[in-house]
Design an enzyme around this catalytic site. Structure first.
Site, PDB file in Angstrom:
ATOM      1  N   LYS A  17       1.041  -1.047  -0.301  1.00 46.00           N
ATOM      2  CA  LYS A  17       0.051   0.447  -0.339  1.00 46.00           C
ATOM      3  C   LYS A  17       0.736   1.848  -0.206  1.00 46.00           C
ATOM      4  CE  LYS A  17       1.185   0.725   4.147  1.00 46.00           C
ATOM      5  NZ  LYS A  17       1.236   2.434   5.001  1.00 46.00           N
ATOM      6  N   SER A 112       1.760  -6.663   6.329  1.00 38.75           N
ATOM      7  CA  SER A 112       1.037  -6.635   6.879  1.00 38.75           C
ATOM      8  C   SER A 112      -0.281  -7.684   5.800  1.00 38.75           C
ATOM      9  CB  SER A 112       0.512  -5.375   7.213  1.00 38.75           C
ATOM     10  OG  SER A 112       0.727  -5.197   8.324  1.00 38.75           O
ATOM     11  N   ASP A 145      -2.792  -2.010  10.338  1.00 37.62           N
ATOM     12  CA  ASP A 145      -2.073  -2.486   8.241  1.00 37.62           C
ATOM     13  C   ASP A 145      -3.285  -3.542   7.993  1.00 37.62           C
ATOM     14  OD1 ASP A 145      -1.658   0.181   7.976  1.00 37.62           O
ATOM     15  OD2 ASP A 145       0.510  -0.277   8.019  1.00 37.62           O
TER      16      ASP A 145
END
Length: 310
Positions: A17, A112, A145
């Site tokens: 991300k 994550s 996350d």
């Protein structure tokens, strides 16, 4: 035929991300901060293959530096598998083959993503059939996350980043990432941010306890407009990361001078993300950064969250 015979392994992909917006609230009495962030899942992904086993084991390969990546219960993916087994009463185990492409300690949520992938892979492998809300609840217990890596796409995160609301994002956003072999400790970055705010408290003024995402970010995502989004990028952790890694500042300047709409530290860093107007501009910028001696990757978003692949 048993489940193990019918489904001997499951492969899952989960995205890294970029925080296109990250406002950090004031330090709380418990040592944590409230966050307001806009996440975008990008096409740089982790993959996990889960196979049946009597115990809980894992192996890690990848295209990134794997020094310091544990293969025991310190690893978030293995902890995710154990958590799912404990919550569902599953009595067997799993072996996880993790292939990493997201930089380790790079501010892109690679660990994550591994945890989210492990949850989805084990749920499918063991046929435990948890609902998405149930998986989200487990993900939130593993880290702030992890729920977003499970969800993917574009989302607004509040609380400690784990309270998610989907955000409409049209079109495609192209990014060039510059990775670094030397990771940055997230706790150190937050500590440096608190110290920076204390040093400059007269100039900065009071910090909101509960931050919020700027409306211009939401407008830019809905419009699918990279130039509008570039003007709204924000990362409160950037000042702290650049103080710990001052060498990154010159790379940010070079990328922006070489055609990027804007550059930003991704999360706590040290990965740098440059937003580009088109895929062609991103390809050109990647070539320029590589010619200047940097490791650069062209990725795009938004992409789906953790999912089983064939």
């Amino acid at each position: 035929m048993t489940i193990a015979e019918e489904f001997p392994s499951v492969r899952v992909r989960a995205p890294g991300k970029i925080n296109v917006y990250l406002e950090v609230g004031a330090l709380q009495e418990d040592g944590y901060h409230e966050l307001a962030t806009a996440f975008q899942a990008v096409s740089l992904c982790e993959e996990i293959v889960a196979t049946h086993s009597d115990g809980f084991t894992m192996a890690v390969t990848g295209t990134v530096d794997l020094d310091g990546v544990p293969v025991d219960d310190r690893n978030l993916a293995l902890r995710a598998a154990r958590l799912l087994a404990a919550e569902t009463g599953y009595e067997g185990g799993v072996h996880l083959e993790v292939h990493k492409q997201v930089p380790v300690a790079g501010g892109m949520g690679g660990g994550s993503a591994d945890a989210a992938a492990a949850l989805v892979a084990c749920d499918a492998l063991w046929d435990t059939r948890l609902s998405h809300p149930e998986l989200h609840r487990l993900a939130a217990r593993l880290g702030a996350d992890v729920p977003f890596a499970l969800k993917g796409g574009t989302a607004i995160g509040t609380g400690r980043g784990d309270v998610l609301n989907p955000a409409l994002a049209r079109g495609r956003f192209d990014w060039v990432l510059v990775t670094s072999e030397e990771g940055v400790s997230t706790p150190k970055v937050y500590g440096e941010l608190d110290a920076h705010r204390e040093r400059h408290r007269v100039d900065i003024g009071p910090i909101a306890a509960r931050p919020s995402v700027d409306a211009e970010v939401l407008h830019a995502l809905r419009a699918g407009d990279p130039a509008m989004l570039a003007a709204a990028l924000r990362n409160d952790l950037q000042v702290a990361t650049l103080r710990l890694r001052p060498d990154l500042a010159s790379i940010l300047e070079y990328g922006e001078a070489s055609g990027a709409l804007a550059g930003i530290v991704s999360g706590s860093g040290p990965t740098l993300a440059f937003l580009c107007a088109t895929p062609e501009h991103a390809a050109e910028l990647r070539a320029l950064l590589e010619a200047d001696g940097h490791t650069a990757l062209h990725v795009h978003g938004p992409v789906p969250g953790a999912r089983v692949i064939g």
